[in-house]
Design a protein around this motif. Sequence first.
Motif, PDB file in Angstrom:
ATOM      1  N   UNK A 161       7.406 -23.543  22.718  1.00  0.00           N
ATOM      2  CA  UNK A 161       8.747 -24.017  23.048  1.00  0.00           C
ATOM      3  C   UNK A 161       9.000 -25.292  22.258  1.00  0.00           C
ATOM      4  N   UNK A 162      10.232 -25.388  21.751  1.00  0.00           N
ATOM      5  CA  UNK A 162      10.630 -26.493  20.892  1.00  0.00           C
ATOM      6  C   UNK A 162      11.866 -27.137  21.511  1.00  0.00           C
ATOM      7  N   UNK A 163      11.881 -28.461  21.568  1.00  0.00           N
ATOM      8  CA  UNK A 163      13.091 -29.143  22.021  1.00  0.00           C
ATOM      9  C   UNK A 163      13.650 -29.954  20.861  1.00  0.00           C
ATOM     10  N   UNK A 164      14.951 -30.124  20.895  1.00  0.00           N
ATOM     11  CA  UNK A 164      15.594 -30.813  19.780  1.00  0.00           C
ATOM     12  C   UNK A 164      15.418 -30.015  18.502  1.00  0.00           C
ATOM     13  N   UNK A 165      15.214 -30.704  17.400  1.00  0.00           N
ATOM     14  CA  UNK A 165      15.062 -30.003  16.129  1.00  0.00           C
ATOM     15  C   UNK A 165      13.616 -29.857  15.694  1.00  0.00           C
ATOM     16  N   UNK A 166      12.706 -30.666  16.256  1.00  0.00           N
ATOM     17  CA  UNK A 166      11.336 -30.606  15.733  1.00  0.00           C
ATOM     18  C   UNK A 166      10.230 -31.000  16.699  1.00  0.00           C
ATOM     19  N   UNK A 167      10.509 -31.097  17.983  1.00  0.00           N
ATOM     20  CA  UNK A 167       9.474 -31.477  18.935  1.00  0.00           C
ATOM     21  C   UNK A 167       8.858 -30.236  19.568  1.00  0.00           C
ATOM     22  N   UNK A 168       7.576 -30.025  19.332  1.00  0.00           N
ATOM     23  CA  UNK A 168       6.855 -28.909  19.941  1.00  0.00           C
ATOM     24  C   UNK A 168       6.431 -29.366  21.337  1.00  0.00           C
ATOM     25  N   UNK A 169       7.000 -28.737  22.364  1.00  0.00           N
ATOM     26  CA  UNK A 169       6.680 -29.104  23.740  1.00  0.00           C
ATOM     27  C   UNK A 169       5.420 -28.414  24.242  1.00  0.00           C
ATOM     28  N   UNK A 170       5.248 -27.145  23.868  1.00  0.00           N
ATOM     29  CA  UNK A 170       4.101 -26.390  24.367  1.00  0.00           C
ATOM     30  C   UNK A 170       3.779 -25.239  23.429  1.00  0.00           C
ATOM     31  N   UNK A 171       2.502 -24.906  23.360  1.00  0.00           N
ATOM     32  CA  UNK A 171       2.011 -23.737  22.634  1.00  0.00           C
ATOM     33  C   UNK A 171       1.001 -23.061  23.542  1.00  0.00           C
ATOM     34  N   UNK A 172       1.083 -21.748  23.648  1.00  0.00           N
ATOM     35  CA  UNK A 172       0.121 -21.008  24.457  1.00  0.00           C
ATOM     36  C   UNK A 172      -0.283 -19.730  23.730  1.00  0.00           C
ATOM     37  N   UNK A 173      -1.558 -19.481  23.715  1.00  0.00           N
ATOM     38  CA  UNK A 173      -2.110 -18.229  23.188  1.00  0.00           C
ATOM     39  C   UNK A 173      -2.971 -17.671  24.311  1.00  0.00           C
ATOM     40  N   UNK A 174      -2.621 -16.496  24.800  1.00  0.00           N
ATOM     41  CA  UNK A 174      -3.339 -15.942  25.944  1.00  0.00           C
ATOM     42  C   UNK A 174      -3.517 -14.440  25.801  1.00  0.00           C
ATOM     43  N   UNK A 232       0.036 -28.866  25.335  1.00  0.00           N
ATOM     44  CA  UNK A 232       1.203 -29.352  26.064  1.00  0.00           C
ATOM     45  C   UNK A 232       1.507 -30.768  25.616  1.00  0.00           C
ATOM     46  N   UNK A 233       2.729 -31.005  25.191  1.00  0.00           N
ATOM     47  CA  UNK A 233       3.129 -32.328  24.725  1.00  0.00           C
ATOM     48  C   UNK A 233       2.927 -33.349  25.840  1.00  0.00           C
ATOM     49  N   UNK A 234       2.198 -34.397  25.555  1.00  0.00           N
ATOM     50  CA  UNK A 234       1.927 -35.437  26.535  1.00  0.00           C
ATOM     51  C   UNK A 234       0.641 -35.239  27.310  1.00  0.00           C
ATOM     52  N   UNK A 235       0.011 -34.084  27.181  1.00  0.00           N
ATOM     53  CA  UNK A 235      -1.264 -33.853  27.862  1.00  0.00           C
ATOM     54  C   UNK A 235      -2.397 -34.285  26.941  1.00  0.00           C
ATOM     55  N   UNK A 236      -3.518 -34.686  27.508  1.00  0.00           N
ATOM     56  CA  UNK A 236      -4.633 -35.114  26.658  1.00  0.00           C
ATOM     57  C   UNK A 236      -5.209 -33.945  25.854  1.00  0.00           C
ATOM     58  N   UNK A 237      -5.566 -34.222  24.621  1.00  0.00           N
ATOM     59  CA  UNK A 237      -6.163 -33.208  23.756  1.00  0.00           C
ATOM     60  C   UNK A 237      -5.112 -32.363  23.074  1.00  0.00           C
TER      61      UNK A 237
END
Length: 181
Positions: free
Chosen positions: A99-112, A128-133
């Motif tokens: 999921x992307x917010x704005x024009x270039x901020x990746x908020x989350x990536x999931x591979x499951x 997850x943006x803002x989560x450690x690691x």
Amino acid sequence: MNTKPVRISAAALTAAAALALFVTGCSDDASTSPAAPSAKPATSAAPSGPAAGKSVAAVDGKALEGKFETTCAKQGGTLALALSDTSNATYGTLGVSASISGTDTVDAVAIAGSKGGSNGLPYALGFGNGMPGGSAKLVKDGNTYKITGEGVSGPDMSNPLAGPTTAKFDITFACSTVVGG
């Protein structure tokens, strides 16, 4: 301290599930065309310029082989991208999303995947943006979105004290169309 990595993994899986529901909801609303879903990508190709390309995903340099269906949907300021393969030989039901917010901020990536993880468990890797690691960067070229970075996976249950591991990901979402965009 050992419970924190499990929370991170649970949060990544929750984000993936929420993103999948968002994409599914947007996809259903956009299904007003009489064409069959399998025919949609071939008939929805970009009308001019270079071909949209091919959606692909790799983890630690190893391609995730699959017959991906690509879904791209925008609602408000959020762009949801998803690759799905419901009968993957290695990972069972395999989903790759961002999921992307704005024009270039990746908020989350999931591979499951419903299988393919360590010790017979499901496969999961997330950011997850803002989560450690982890980290993620977006490069956009028309309706093609390339996201690279590093995600965090759950601990190997045969050695849970080792904690979560990280892996690099490289994902290309080649969108023939962006629903709502």
